[in-house]
Motif scaffolding. Structure first.
Motif, PDB file in Angstrom:
ATOM      1  N   ARG A  30       8.820  -0.954   3.346  1.00 32.47           N
ATOM      2  CA  ARG A  30       9.846  -1.236   3.938  1.00 32.47           C
ATOM      3  C   ARG A  30      10.105  -2.878   3.344  1.00 32.47           C
ATOM      4  NH1 ARG A  30       8.912   1.083  10.125  1.00 32.47           N
ATOM      5  NH2 ARG A  30       8.813   3.399   9.725  1.00 32.47           N
ATOM      6  N   GLN A  31       9.824  -3.741   2.984  1.00 29.38           N
ATOM      7  CA  GLN A  31       9.900  -4.284   2.725  1.00 29.38           C
ATOM      8  C   GLN A  31      10.719  -4.646   1.420  1.00 29.38           C
ATOM      9  OE1 GLN A  31       6.632  -7.529   3.160  1.00 29.38           O
ATOM     10  NE2 GLN A  31       6.973  -7.960   4.913  1.00 29.38           N
ATOM     11  N   SER A  32       9.214  -3.348   0.357  1.00 25.20           N
ATOM     12  CA  SER A  32      10.372  -2.866  -0.719  1.00 25.20           C
ATOM     13  C   SER A  32      11.314  -1.966  -0.788  1.00 25.20           C
ATOM     14  CB  SER A  32       9.479  -2.155  -1.397  1.00 25.20           C
ATOM     15  OG  SER A  32       7.503  -3.303  -1.485  1.00 25.20           O
ATOM     16  N   ARG A  73      18.673  12.523  -3.570  1.00 28.50           N
ATOM     17  CA  ARG A  73      19.429  12.416  -3.530  1.00 28.50           C
ATOM     18  C   ARG A  73      18.183  11.367  -2.062  1.00 28.50           C
ATOM     19  NH1 ARG A  73      22.644  17.007  -2.479  1.00 28.50           N
ATOM     20  NH2 ARG A  73      20.695  17.942  -0.959  1.00 28.50           N
ATOM     21  N   LEU A  74      17.332  11.370  -1.618  1.00 31.11           N
ATOM     22  CA  LEU A  74      16.810  10.699  -0.631  1.00 31.11           C
ATOM     23  C   LEU A  74      16.563   9.316  -1.559  1.00 31.11           C
ATOM     24  CD1 LEU A  74      14.916  10.387   2.097  1.00 31.11           C
ATOM     25  CD2 LEU A  74      12.754  11.851   0.094  1.00 31.11           C
ATOM     26  N   SER A  75      15.666   9.634  -2.583  1.00 31.06           N
ATOM     27  CA  SER A  75      15.695   8.195  -3.900  1.00 31.06           C
ATOM     28  C   SER A  75      17.384   7.407  -3.674  1.00 31.06           C
ATOM     29  CB  SER A  75      15.074   8.768  -5.396  1.00 31.06           C
ATOM     30  OG  SER A  75      14.251   9.897  -5.474  1.00 31.06           O
ATOM     31  N   CYS A  76      18.141   7.971  -3.553  1.00 33.60           N
ATOM     32  CA  CYS A  76      18.930   6.994  -4.011  1.00 33.60           C
ATOM     33  C   CYS A  76      19.186   6.372  -2.519  1.00 33.60           C
ATOM     34  CB  CYS A  76      20.023   7.782  -4.283  1.00 33.60           C
ATOM     35  SG  CYS A  76      20.077   7.633  -5.800  1.00 33.60           S
ATOM     36  N   GLY A  77      18.987   6.576  -1.317  1.00 36.38           N
ATOM     37  CA  GLY A  77      18.545   5.424   0.010  1.00 36.38           C
ATOM     38  C   GLY A  77      20.070   6.839   0.439  1.00 36.38           C
ATOM     39  N   SER A 119       9.990   7.956  -7.377  1.00 33.71           N
ATOM     40  CA  SER A 119      11.767   7.479  -7.009  1.00 33.71           C
ATOM     41  C   SER A 119      11.570   6.987  -5.844  1.00 33.71           C
ATOM     42  CB  SER A 119      12.696   7.264  -7.977  1.00 33.71           C
ATOM     43  OG  SER A 119      13.068   9.246  -7.563  1.00 33.71           O
ATOM     44  N   ALA A 120      11.630   8.522  -4.870  1.00 31.50           N
ATOM     45  CA  ALA A 120      11.545   8.291  -3.710  1.00 31.50           C
ATOM     46  C   ALA A 120      10.417   8.192  -2.651  1.00 31.50           C
ATOM     47  CB  ALA A 120      11.129  10.352  -3.429  1.00 31.50           C
ATOM     48  N   LEU A 121       9.702   7.694  -3.239  1.00 33.77           N
ATOM     49  CA  LEU A 121       8.729   6.817  -2.517  1.00 33.77           C
ATOM     50  C   LEU A 121       8.432   6.247  -1.503  1.00 33.77           C
ATOM     51  CD1 LEU A 121       5.103   6.829  -4.904  1.00 33.77           C
ATOM     52  CD2 LEU A 121       5.017   8.141  -2.592  1.00 33.77           C
ATOM     53  N   PRO A 122       8.994   5.196  -2.042  1.00 29.43           N
ATOM     54  CA  PRO A 122       9.604   4.199  -0.709  1.00 29.43           C
ATOM     55  C   PRO A 122      10.668   5.293   0.923  1.00 29.43           C
ATOM     56  CG  PRO A 122      10.626   3.584  -2.599  1.00 29.43           C
ATOM     57  CD  PRO A 122      10.339   5.019  -3.109  1.00 29.43           C
ATOM     58  N   ARG A 123      10.953   5.784   0.792  1.00 28.18           N
ATOM     59  CA  ARG A 123      11.904   6.957   2.409  1.00 28.18           C
ATOM     60  C   ARG A 123      11.096   8.054   2.179  1.00 28.18           C
ATOM     61  NH1 ARG A 123      15.414   4.372  -0.849  1.00 28.18           N
ATOM     62  NH2 ARG A 123      16.936   2.818   0.275  1.00 28.18           N
ATOM     63  N   LEU A 124      10.268   8.402   1.495  1.00 30.15           N
ATOM     64  CA  LEU A 124       9.945   9.269   1.769  1.00 30.15           C
ATOM     65  C   LEU A 124       8.352   9.278   2.543  1.00 30.15           C
ATOM     66  CD1 LEU A 124       8.827  12.306   0.003  1.00 30.15           C
ATOM     67  CD2 LEU A 124       7.376  12.079  -1.022  1.00 30.15           C
ATOM     68  N   ASN A 125       7.367   8.272   3.209  1.00 24.12           N
ATOM     69  CA  ASN A 125       7.376   7.932   4.212  1.00 24.12           C
ATOM     70  C   ASN A 125       7.041   7.932   5.691  1.00 24.12           C
ATOM     71  OD1 ASN A 125       8.984   5.399   4.054  1.00 24.12           O
ATOM     72  ND2 ASN A 125       6.969   4.337   5.507  1.00 24.12           N
ATOM     73  N   PRO A 130       0.755  10.629   6.363  1.00 23.82           N
ATOM     74  CA  PRO A 130      -0.031   8.984   5.443  1.00 23.82           C
ATOM     75  C   PRO A 130      -0.571   9.216   4.458  1.00 23.82           C
ATOM     76  CG  PRO A 130       0.028   8.361   8.579  1.00 23.82           C
ATOM     77  CD  PRO A 130       0.571   9.982   8.003  1.00 23.82           C
ATOM     78  N   VAL A 131      -1.778  10.403   4.701  1.00 25.16           N
ATOM     79  CA  VAL A 131      -2.784  10.923   3.864  1.00 25.16           C
ATOM     80  C   VAL A 131      -1.716  11.660   2.822  1.00 25.16           C
ATOM     81  CG1 VAL A 131      -3.232  13.160   4.700  1.00 25.16           C
ATOM     82  CG2 VAL A 131      -5.180  11.988   3.668  1.00 25.16           C
ATOM     83  N   THR A 132      -0.642  12.089   3.201  1.00 24.83           N
ATOM     84  CA  THR A 132      -0.281  13.008   1.696  1.00 24.83           C
ATOM     85  C   THR A 132       0.945  11.852   1.045  1.00 24.83           C
ATOM     86  OG1 THR A 132       0.188  15.029   3.342  1.00 24.83           O
ATOM     87  CG2 THR A 132       1.255  14.943   1.119  1.00 24.83           C
ATOM     88  N   TRP A 133       1.389  10.515   1.513  1.00 25.67           N
ATOM     89  CA  TRP A 133       1.991  10.157   0.922  1.00 25.67           C
ATOM     90  C   TRP A 133       0.917   8.877  -0.052  1.00 25.67           C
ATOM     91  CZ3 TRP A 133       2.167   4.660  -0.350  1.00 25.67           C
ATOM     92  CH2 TRP A 133       3.067   4.486  -0.802  1.00 25.67           C
ATOM     93  N   SER A 134      -0.005   9.220  -0.207  1.00 25.46           N
ATOM     94  CA  SER A 134      -1.157   8.270   0.027  1.00 25.46           C
ATOM     95  C   SER A 134      -1.651   8.847  -1.141  1.00 25.46           C
ATOM     96  CB  SER A 134      -2.934   7.704   0.774  1.00 25.46           C
ATOM     97  OG  SER A 134      -2.347   6.571   1.341  1.00 25.46           O
ATOM     98  N   THR A 135      -2.176  10.142  -1.400  1.00 22.42           N
ATOM     99  CA  THR A 135      -2.316  10.830  -2.280  1.00 22.42           C
ATOM    100  C   THR A 135      -1.393  11.318  -3.037  1.00 22.42           C
ATOM    101  OG1 THR A 135      -3.790  12.120  -0.065  1.00 22.42           O
ATOM    102  CG2 THR A 135      -3.736  13.120  -2.658  1.00 22.42           C
ATOM    103  N   LEU A 136      -0.102  10.684  -3.050  1.00 17.55           N
ATOM    104  CA  LEU A 136       0.866  11.307  -3.800  1.00 17.55           C
ATOM    105  C   LEU A 136       0.621   9.507  -4.897  1.00 17.55           C
ATOM    106  CD1 LEU A 136       3.119  12.683  -5.124  1.00 17.55           C
ATOM    107  CD2 LEU A 136       4.344  11.649  -3.378  1.00 17.55           C
ATOM    108  N   PHE A 137       1.270   8.898  -4.303  1.00 21.89           N
ATOM    109  CA  PHE A 137       0.882   7.196  -4.492  1.00 21.89           C
ATOM    110  C   PHE A 137      -0.068   6.859  -5.426  1.00 21.89           C
ATOM    111  CE2 PHE A 137      -0.460   2.972  -4.401  1.00 21.89           C
ATOM    112  CZ  PHE A 137       0.260   2.302  -5.218  1.00 21.89           C
ATOM    113  N   ALA A 138      -1.335   7.624  -5.047  1.00 20.45           N
ATOM    114  CA  ALA A 138      -2.851   7.740  -5.855  1.00 20.45           C
ATOM    115  C   ALA A 138      -2.466   8.411  -6.717  1.00 20.45           C
ATOM    116  CB  ALA A 138      -3.978   7.444  -4.936  1.00 20.45           C
TER     117      ALA A 138
END
Length: 602
Positions: A30-32, A73-77, A119-125, A130-138
């Motif tokens: 969220r800070q990012s 659209r999600l990536s663009c906020g 690009s969508a990771l910051p809002r996809l969380n 959580p485990v899905t987000w972390s696996t996607l990021f990895a």
């Protein structure tokens, strides 16, 4: 090679411990998101979420998938729309993780998809477990590191996966320590790709339908680099970007659609919008690219203004490594614009007549040698290219069975708005041989045009409300009555079929005229007598033709065998190919192009 097996999403115990520190990661995410939003970088271009849709429709040849658009659209906020709100992000996210193939990742389309998820990771969380987000990021992190280690600096994957993917992760998740370290290596990868210049561009044009995706990637990457102040020298990026945008523009039709693509103008709205791909493409060289893009899209006309013309790129582009060429009379003149992709056995040909493509598809050939069907045994190779103020010329060759060579000529007359498409079939020469050759070519006409034929003569018109192009089979007799060794006909599946029959070596030229003001003039064409030391040569040695339309005359000569000083219509020459404007008043030829063995490639 494949990405390391991702954690098992159905078994939390298999997830590494750093995947479970979700509360701490959420704060950093969220800070990012607050520190560096995509819309802060691209401004108005993000109003409809089109930044990550640039070039996608042209690549796939149809409208963009709703999930892709929603993710952009999600990536663009942007606030989720009605369809976005009902979307279960868990399923497409898991599908990407489970089915993303490392070998397929090298294609620009799949690489763009990886960048889009990053690009969508910051809002996809806020939308996945959580485990899905972390696996996607990895998974995305591993993908970036894998291509960063590969020594393929001229490949598109080096730009998009080693470069843009790393910059996107580093920028969109700027507060995460692992991502901060990606900035400099990712920026370095982009500079490395741009410095390869010729090789990098050739790699892009090898799949030219995806060229817009690569331009979009370079635009986004440069924006991140400048925002993060990582750019030591912008020259290499600007140079590569300018070259790519020039090619992208040359491959664009006046309505904004892409050559050989079935995507409509509506499908390409993200590219053509006021803050779309073409507008942002001008950033690489505002002074040079702006008039070229505006002219290619039909927004301006040069009216032969010298100051305007000199700022434009060359009117012919040829990339031998990618086997791709574009020809146009001028950037703002649509009729006759020709695009040739000879990377496949049956080359792709697209010719514009006005705003629309009149011919688009595979230019196929058929050769029979003594009634036996022949086949290509090699790819097309470029033999000669030439360009000046009068003409653009490209000559190609392909080897066939039985020792036959198929030679193809594409000649554009810039001021005359005409085009010559010609094939020469050269069978091996044997003493006193009488081998019979039958040749036929098939060229597809688009559904946008009606094909009309004259009742008494052999010419054809391509019509869209009114005639846009005239097609003349120079090797055929003008009148339909009487025998002829050549013919031009239309098939039920809307193909122009030009055929010629002869001994050992034959020449099949088609003349295309794109100037409607000449169509009502009287016209005629004839095969000319060619002489060699008072001997009339046979048609399998050399041929010449004259085409007259009103007061304008042109001549075409092709030598099919031997090198000798020959004569036709008062012209003496030693050449493999010759074309001129002819003045019957004083009998003089105005040379347009001459090709012989000693000609240097220009």
């Amino acid at each position: 090679m494949s990405i390391d097996t991702p954690p098992n999403l159905s078994n939390p115990e298999s997830v590494p411990q750093n995947h479970l520190l979700w509360d701490e990661k959420t704060v950093l995410i969220r800070q990012s998101r607050e520190a560096l939003a995509v819309r802060d970088i691209f401004g108005p271009a993000t109003k409809k979420g089109g930044v990550y849709c640039w070039g996608v429709a042209a690549a796939i040849g149809q409208s963009i998938d709703p999930t892709w658009r929603a993710l952009s659209r999600l990536s663009c906020g942007l606030r989720p729309g009605k369809t976005d709100s009902a979307l279960d992000w868990e399923s497409p996210c898991r599908e990407f993780i489970d089915h993303f193939d490392i070998e397929q990742a090298e294609s620009p389309l799949n690489a763009s998809l990886a960048v889009l998820w990053a690009s969508a990771l910051p809002r996809l969380n806020d939308h996945v477990e959580p485990v899905t987000w972390s696996t996607l990021f990895a998974t995305l992190q591993q993908l970036h590191e894998l291509f960063l280690q590969r020594d393929e600096q001229d490949r598109v994957s080096h730009l998009m996966l080693a470069g843009e993917l790393g910059l996107t992760l580093a920028s969109c998740l700027s507060k995460m320590p692992d991502c901060k370290r990606m900035r400099k290596p990712a920026a370095r990868a982009i500079h490395q790709w741009c410095r390869q210049d010729v090789h990098s561009v050739a790699d892009v044009l090898g799949s030219h339908e995806e060229s817009r995706l690569v331009v979009a990637s370079l635009i986004r990457s440069w924006a991140w680099i400048r925002r993060l102040k990582l750019d030591r020298s912008e020259k290499s990026i600007a140079s590569a970007g300018s070259c790519l945008v020039t090619w992208m523009t040359a491959l664009t039709r006046p309505d904004g659609t892409s050559a050989f693509s079935s995507a409509s103008r509506d499908d390409l709205a993200d590219d053509l919008a006021p803050n779309g791909l073409f507008q942002h493409s001008k950033v690489f060289d505002e002074e040079r690219l702006t008039p070229a893009i505006d002219a290619a899209l039909g927004k301006t006309e040069s009216r032969r203004r010298l100051a305007w013309l000199v700022s434009l790129p060359e009117a012919m582009h040829h990339e031998p490594d990618a086997k791709l060429a574009t020809m146009t009379c001028e950037w703002d003149i649509r009729p006759g614009k020709t695009i040739v992709d000879y990377s496949s056995e049956d080359m792709l040909l697209e010719i514009l007549a006005g705003k629309q493509a009149a011919i688009s598809g595979r230019w196929q050939s058929q050769i029979e040698y003594d009634s036996e069907q022949q086949h290509p045994v090699s790819s097309w190779t470029d033999v000669c290219q030439f360009s000046d103020d009068d003409v653009h010329y490209l000559e190609l060759e392909q080897e066939w069975t039985s020792g036959i060579t198929l030679q193809r000529q594409i000649l554009m007359f810039r001021d005359d708005r005409c085009l010559l498409l010609a094939d020469a079939v050269r069978a091996p020469t044997l003493n006193n041989s009488t081998h019979r050759v039958h040749y036929a070519s098939r060229i597809p006409v688009t559904d946008a045009f009606t094909i009309e034929s004259e009742d008494e003569t052999r010419e054809l018109f391509l019509t869209r409300k009114r005639p846009k192009a005239l097609i003349i089979p120079l090797a055929a007799n003008e009148w339909r009555v009487g025998p002829s060794d050549a013919a031009l006909r239309i098939t039920e599946d809307r193909h122009l079929v030009a055929s010629v029959t002869g001994l050992e070596r034959i020449y099949s030229p088609l003349w295309l005229d794109f100037s409607p003001h000449r169509f009502k003039r009287k016209r005629t064409w004839r095969q000319l007598t060619v002489a060699d030391q008072l001997r009339i040569v046979n048609a399998n040695e050399a041929v010449a033709y004259r085409f007259q339309q009103g007061s304008e005359h042109w001549t075409v000569y092709c030598s099919l065998h031997g090198k000798a000083c020959r004569t036709f219509l008062g012209k003496h020459l030693i050449a493999d190919f010759y074309c001129s404007r002819f003045d019957p008043g004083d009998g003089l030829h105005e040379e347009l192009v001459t090709v012989d063995d000693s000609s240097e490639e220009t």
